[in-house]
Design an enzyme around this catalytic site. Structure first.
Site, PDB file in Angstrom:
ATOM      1  N   LYS A   1     -15.155 112.763  27.594  1.00  0.00           N
ATOM      2  CA  LYS A   1     -14.548 111.429  27.546  1.00  0.00           C
ATOM      3  C   LYS A   1     -13.123 111.519  26.989  1.00  0.00           C
ATOM      4  CE  LYS A   1     -17.655 108.251  28.890  1.00  0.00           C
ATOM      5  NZ  LYS A   1     -18.154 108.944  30.053  1.00  0.00           N
TER       6      LYS A   1
ATOM      7  N   LYS B   1     -21.033 114.826  37.754  1.00  0.00           N
ATOM      8  CA  LYS B   1     -22.052 113.805  38.038  1.00  0.00           C
ATOM      9  C   LYS B   1     -21.412 112.547  38.623  1.00  0.00           C
ATOM     10  CE  LYS B   1     -22.214 111.390  33.691  1.00  0.00           C
ATOM     11  NZ  LYS B   1     -22.902 110.300  33.102  1.00  0.00           N
TER      12      LYS B   1
ATOM     13  N   LYS C   1     -19.490 105.879  36.923  1.00  0.00           N
ATOM     14  CA  LYS C   1     -18.941 104.541  37.180  1.00  0.00           C
ATOM     15  C   LYS C   1     -17.429 104.573  37.190  1.00  0.00           C
ATOM     16  CE  LYS C   1     -22.243 102.526  34.233  1.00  0.00           C
ATOM     17  NZ  LYS C   1     -21.819 103.227  33.030  1.00  0.00           N
TER      18      LYS C   1
END
Ligand code: AQP
Length: 333
Positions: free
Chosen positions: A112, A202, A205
């Site tokens: 992140k 992966k 969103k």
């Protein structure tokens, strides 16, 4: 029977990965649990760049997705995390017993941080090095342990966060006395649906053009048509040599119910194009009833608000019981 908790960040439209890795399992577990709580974790969603002018709408959209997918308010509590302030209260308590070294080693944090640092969004700059990005898993531990949950259905990317939840819970038990149960993850096949553009990452969103549960049929067809494939011609499951086709086969298998080797046989001698065209139709027809139900819920905003308010009131009561027990043990009462 277990007590279950799980949640999803309202950081964008829910996609097939969220459904297959998380929500699908919630539906099975809600029928067979002592307590099931599913949250739209809106405090987690504000730890990475977001748009405050559309956020409320985004939270509501995830609520609709949960209901349309089959979360049943008669069996489960459906809550917005920020409406149960005990989540953040317990997170603060956990901050006092969580060493930073447990947090900054976590791969999701590193990922992140990297995303925020390399984001083209200028507002991302103000998220660099924010405490909440690091402390995210502490709030997640609080979300779970606040309800003394013992089973957490999540995708396998969350496994390390559950391990950390157990470390925090046991440290609390050790320091102040037994309160928290050991938490187990419930991880199934489909726990990691990969990106259609890059099968080493992966489906996500943000920063990924995954298949949203609410995508129109033609959008789905276009996304699958554009999905990368591997070298060779054979439709064959081989994660190492054919990661892209293996990912598409997993999606086909999980949505159609057909076994992977039966699908491989069906497409023996056929092209990737034929396989992808049929997969697109499998996805479109799987999502059709979901999308129809979502429309019905969209037309009933008052009913949805009632469901949320009743659930959140019950959740606050459960949360208070745990906090009283914790504070008593900590000398805070
Ligand atoms: N690709 C995936 N395959 C299987 N499961 C997945 N999950 C997420 N992506 C996949 C599972 O969905 C739940 C919700 O995750 P989250 O939104 O709280 O956080 P996330 O894992 O960071 O999800 P995204 O979609 O990648 O969102 P962004 O882009 O906002 O970070 C979890 O149970 C997760 O395992």
């Amino acid at each position: 029977m277990a007590k279950i908790f799980s949640g999803i960040r309202p950081s964008g439209k829910l996609h097939l990965g969220n459904y297959l890795g998380a929500i699908k399992n919630w539906l099975e577990l809600q029928n067979d649990s002592e307590q099931a709580i599913f949250a739209v974790v809106d405090y987690h969603g504000i730890t990475t760049p977001y748009d405050s002018t559309t956020y409320k709408q985004q939270v509501n959209d995830v609520v609709l997705d949960y209901l349309a997918a089959g979360i049943d308010p008669d069996k489960s509590l459906l809550i917005r995390q920020s409406k149960v302030p005990q989540h953040t209260e317990l997170a603060w308590i956990f901050n006092t017993i969580t060493p930073i070294g447990w947090l900054d080693r976590l791969p999701n944090y590193r990922e992140k941080l990297d995303q925020v640092e390399h984001s083209s969004d200028i507002s991302a700059k103000s998220y660099q090095n924010n405490l909440a990005l690091l402390a995210y898993p502490v709030l997640m531990a609080a979300d779970i342990l606040l309800y003394k949950s013992s089973l957490v259905p999540v995708g396998d990317d969350q496994k390390q966060h559950i391990d950390l939840t157990n470390e925090i819970g046991s440290k609390f038990n050790h320091l102040f006395g037994e309160v928290f149960p050991n938490v187990k993850t419930h991880i199934v096949q489909g726990a990691r649906i990969m990106s259609l553009q890059d099968p080493t990452k992966k489906m996500s969103k943000t920063g990924d053009d995954g298949i949203a549960l609410s995508d129109e049929p033609d959008v789905i067809r276009a996304k699958i048509k554009k999905a990368v494939t591997d070298s060779g011609k054979e439709v064959k499951y081989d994660e190492k040599e054919k990661p892209a086709i293996s990912n598409l086969l997993t999606i086909y298998h999980l949505l159609s119910g057909k076994e992977v080797n039966a699908i491989e046989k069906e497409y023996g001698g056929k092209s990737y194009v034929e396989f992808k065209n049929d997969l697109a139709e499998v996805v479109v027809s799987f999502l059709k009833p979901f999308q129809e139900k979502k429309k019905e819920f969209e037309n009933n905003p008052k009913g949805i608000m009632k469901i949320l308010e009743v659930s959140e009131e019950k959740a606050r009561k459960l949360a208070d019981n745990t906090l009283v027990e914790i504070k008593d043990k900590m000398g805070l009462l």
